[in-house]
Design a protein around this motif. Sequence first.
Motif, PDB file in Angstrom:
ATOM      1  N   VAL A 110      29.839  31.356  42.968  1.00 16.39           N
ATOM      2  CA  VAL A 110      30.096  32.233  44.108  1.00 16.39           C
ATOM      3  C   VAL A 110      31.606  32.246  44.358  1.00 16.39           C
ATOM      4  O   VAL A 110      32.240  31.196  44.464  1.00 16.39           O
ATOM      5  CB  VAL A 110      29.365  31.745  45.377  1.00 16.39           C
ATOM      6  N   LEU A 111      32.179  33.455  44.395  1.00 19.48           N
ATOM      7  CA  LEU A 111      33.608  33.611  44.629  1.00 19.48           C
ATOM      8  C   LEU A 111      33.841  34.651  45.715  1.00 19.48           C
ATOM      9  O   LEU A 111      32.986  35.505  45.963  1.00 19.48           O
ATOM     10  CB  LEU A 111      34.334  34.083  43.366  1.00 19.48           C
ATOM     11  N   THR A 112      35.004  34.572  46.325  1.00 18.27           N
ATOM     12  CA  THR A 112      35.418  35.614  47.259  1.00 18.27           C
ATOM     13  C   THR A 112      36.738  36.211  46.765  1.00 18.27           C
ATOM     14  O   THR A 112      37.476  35.578  46.015  1.00 18.27           O
ATOM     15  CB  THR A 112      35.602  35.062  48.682  1.00 18.27           C
ATOM     16  N   TYR A 113      37.016  37.422  47.186  1.00 22.79           N
ATOM     17  CA  TYR A 113      38.265  38.077  46.805  1.00 22.79           C
ATOM     18  C   TYR A 113      38.726  38.995  47.928  1.00 22.79           C
ATOM     19  O   TYR A 113      37.933  39.422  48.783  1.00 22.79           O
ATOM     20  CB  TYR A 113      38.115  38.853  45.494  1.00 22.79           C
ATOM     21  N   ASP A 114      40.003  39.279  47.944  1.00 22.58           N
ATOM     22  CA  ASP A 114      40.621  40.117  48.969  1.00 22.58           C
ATOM     23  C   ASP A 114      40.425  41.587  48.599  1.00 22.58           C
ATOM     24  O   ASP A 114      41.034  42.085  47.643  1.00 22.58           O
ATOM     25  CB  ASP A 114      42.113  39.778  49.069  1.00 22.58           C
ATOM     26  N   THR A 115      39.597  42.273  49.353  1.00 23.99           N
ATOM     27  CA  THR A 115      39.278  43.666  49.027  1.00 23.99           C
ATOM     28  C   THR A 115      40.451  44.616  49.271  1.00 23.99           C
ATOM     29  O   THR A 115      40.422  45.758  48.807  1.00 23.99           O
ATOM     30  CB  THR A 115      38.067  44.153  49.839  1.00 23.99           C
ATOM     31  N   SER A 116      41.463  44.161  49.988  1.00 27.51           N
ATOM     32  CA  SER A 116      42.634  45.016  50.182  1.00 27.51           C
ATOM     33  C   SER A 116      43.564  44.973  48.968  1.00 27.51           C
ATOM     34  O   SER A 116      44.423  45.840  48.803  1.00 27.51           O
ATOM     35  CB  SER A 116      43.414  44.589  51.431  1.00 27.51           C
ATOM     36  N   MET A 117      43.351  43.963  48.096  1.00 30.85           N
ATOM     37  CA  MET A 117      44.213  43.806  46.929  1.00 30.85           C
ATOM     38  C   MET A 117      43.479  43.989  45.610  1.00 30.85           C
ATOM     39  O   MET A 117      44.093  44.351  44.601  1.00 30.85           O
ATOM     40  CB  MET A 117      44.876  42.427  46.942  1.00 30.85           C
ATOM     41  N   LEU A 118      42.173  43.748  45.603  1.00 33.26           N
ATOM     42  CA  LEU A 118      41.406  43.804  44.363  1.00 33.26           C
ATOM     43  C   LEU A 118      40.136  44.627  44.535  1.00 33.26           C
ATOM     44  O   LEU A 118      39.489  44.593  45.582  1.00 33.26           O
ATOM     45  CB  LEU A 118      41.011  42.395  43.905  1.00 33.26           C
ATOM     46  N   GLN A 119      39.789  45.350  43.490  1.00 34.95           N
ATOM     47  CA  GLN A 119      38.509  46.055  43.403  1.00 34.95           C
ATOM     48  C   GLN A 119      37.773  45.527  42.180  1.00 34.95           C
ATOM     49  O   GLN A 119      38.375  45.354  41.113  1.00 34.95           O
ATOM     50  CB  GLN A 119      38.740  47.557  43.258  1.00 34.95           C
ATOM     51  N   VAL A 120      36.475  45.261  42.314  1.00 34.30           N
ATOM     52  CA  VAL A 120      35.665  44.853  41.169  1.00 34.30           C
ATOM     53  C   VAL A 120      35.091  46.110  40.522  1.00 34.30           C
ATOM     54  O   VAL A 120      34.434  46.920  41.182  1.00 34.30           O
ATOM     55  CB  VAL A 120      34.531  43.902  41.579  1.00 34.30           C
ATOM     56  N   ILE A 121      35.333  46.258  39.229  1.00 32.22           N
ATOM     57  CA  ILE A 121      34.812  47.405  38.488  1.00 32.22           C
ATOM     58  C   ILE A 121      33.382  47.102  38.040  1.00 32.22           C
ATOM     59  O   ILE A 121      33.118  46.053  37.450  1.00 32.22           O
ATOM     60  CB  ILE A 121      35.695  47.712  37.259  1.00 32.22           C
ATOM     61  N   ASP A 122      32.474  48.016  38.324  1.00 29.99           N
ATOM     62  CA  ASP A 122      31.065  47.816  37.997  1.00 29.99           C
ATOM     63  C   ASP A 122      30.856  47.707  36.487  1.00 29.99           C
ATOM     64  O   ASP A 122      31.340  48.532  35.709  1.00 29.99           O
ATOM     65  CB  ASP A 122      30.255  48.985  38.557  1.00 29.99           C
ATOM     66  N   ALA A 123      30.110  46.671  36.081  1.00 30.09           N
ATOM     67  CA  ALA A 123      29.858  46.450  34.645  1.00 30.09           C
ATOM     68  C   ALA A 123      28.561  47.090  34.170  1.00 30.09           C
ATOM     69  O   ALA A 123      28.278  47.095  32.972  1.00 30.09           O
ATOM     70  CB  ALA A 123      29.818  44.946  34.356  1.00 30.09           C
ATOM     71  N   ASP A 124      27.756  47.632  35.105  1.00 36.09           N
ATOM     72  CA  ASP A 124      26.458  48.203  34.727  1.00 36.09           C
ATOM     73  C   ASP A 124      26.176  49.434  35.572  1.00 36.09           C
ATOM     74  O   ASP A 124      25.624  49.338  36.673  1.00 36.09           O
ATOM     75  CB  ASP A 124      25.354  47.164  34.906  1.00 36.09           C
ATOM     76  N   ALA A 125      26.530  50.586  35.048  1.00 35.48           N
ATOM     77  CA  ALA A 125      26.374  51.834  35.800  1.00 35.48           C
ATOM     78  C   ALA A 125      24.916  52.243  35.967  1.00 35.48           C
ATOM     79  O   ALA A 125      24.599  53.095  36.797  1.00 35.48           O
ATOM     80  CB  ALA A 125      27.151  52.954  35.104  1.00 35.48           C
ATOM     81  N   THR A 126      24.017  51.633  35.196  1.00 37.42           N
ATOM     82  CA  THR A 126      22.597  52.014  35.271  1.00 37.42           C
ATOM     83  C   THR A 126      21.846  51.255  36.363  1.00 37.42           C
ATOM     84  O   THR A 126      20.690  51.558  36.638  1.00 37.42           O
ATOM     85  CB  THR A 126      21.895  51.745  33.919  1.00 37.42           C
ATOM     86  N   THR A 127      22.489  50.266  36.964  1.00 44.29           N
ATOM     87  CA  THR A 127      21.857  49.458  38.009  1.00 44.29           C
ATOM     88  C   THR A 127      22.525  49.751  39.344  1.00 44.29           C
ATOM     89  O   THR A 127      23.753  49.893  39.419  1.00 44.29           O
ATOM     90  CB  THR A 127      21.973  47.956  37.687  1.00 44.29           C
ATOM     91  N   VAL A 128      21.714  49.836  40.391  1.00 46.78           N
ATOM     92  CA  VAL A 128      22.242  50.108  41.730  1.00 46.78           C
ATOM     93  C   VAL A 128      23.171  48.976  42.162  1.00 46.78           C
ATOM     94  O   VAL A 128      22.908  47.800  41.924  1.00 46.78           O
ATOM     95  CB  VAL A 128      21.090  50.257  42.738  1.00 46.78           C
ATOM     96  N   GLY A 129      24.269  49.342  42.813  1.00 44.18           N
ATOM     97  CA  GLY A 129      25.218  48.343  43.291  1.00 44.18           C
ATOM     98  C   GLY A 129      26.284  48.055  42.249  1.00 44.18           C
ATOM     99  O   GLY A 129      26.409  48.743  41.239  1.00 44.18           O
ATOM    100  N   THR A 130      27.060  47.003  42.519  1.00 42.12           N
ATOM    101  CA  THR A 130      28.137  46.598  41.622  1.00 42.12           C
ATOM    102  C   THR A 130      27.809  45.238  41.021  1.00 42.12           C
ATOM    103  O   THR A 130      27.440  44.306  41.739  1.00 42.12           O
ATOM    104  CB  THR A 130      29.483  46.526  42.379  1.00 42.12           C
ATOM    105  N   GLN A 131      27.940  45.142  39.702  1.00 40.70           N
ATOM    106  CA  GLN A 131      27.657  43.893  38.994  1.00 40.70           C
ATOM    107  C   GLN A 131      28.859  43.504  38.130  1.00 40.70           C
ATOM    108  O   GLN A 131      29.704  44.333  37.817  1.00 40.70           O
ATOM    109  CB  GLN A 131      26.426  44.025  38.076  1.00 40.70           C
TER     110      GLN A 131
END
Length: 199
Positions: A68-89
């Motif tokens: 489990v990690l946290t990140y600063d959403t004002s500085m970083l965006q996580v790019i979704d690794a699975d476009a076929t699944t709902v949400g971001t992975q």
Amino acid sequence: MIAVKKILLSLLVLLCFNLFLSPAKVHAVGASLLLSPATFSSAVGDTFAVDILIDTGGVATANRIKAVLTYDTSMLQVIDADATTVGTQIKSGPIFSSAPNSNTVDTVSGKITYDSGVVSPAYSGHGILATITFKGLAAGITRPPFVFASSSITSPDGSNILEVVNDGTYTLTSGTAGTSTTTTSTTDMTASLPATGAT
């Protein structure tokens, strides 16, 4: 009397020999979760990959790993690794062949949860649990930490053997996109370091 001394001396030599060469002297270093690269420099607008590594520390084995990690959403965006699944992975690593029990990114609060679930056979060694692809959004230095209290490496007997987490430090610059550089990590994977990260 001389014979007794010789016997005692022989026993002492044998004891010392066993202490130095006995397999019992080999012991497991605490298991750890790490981010790799440990340091990185990227231009705002660029993407860069960060691996979540596991090291079971010597002879230990793990059949469930939760990071489990946290990140600063004002500085970083996580790019979704699975476009076929709902949400971001994030992207699953190669150490387990089965799908994870949980793979979620809360893009609002900035929280990544990756839980392998119970797997068989158990894993032993140093490998990639998962890979996060970040995109830099603003210039500055950011350190996405592990949440130590919520992360775990579970052995087949149910014990949590996680002792160490090593976070990453990432510098985002306002320079031209496409000029990212990596700073080589010199982390000693066998060293027993104090736990870091968020609690």
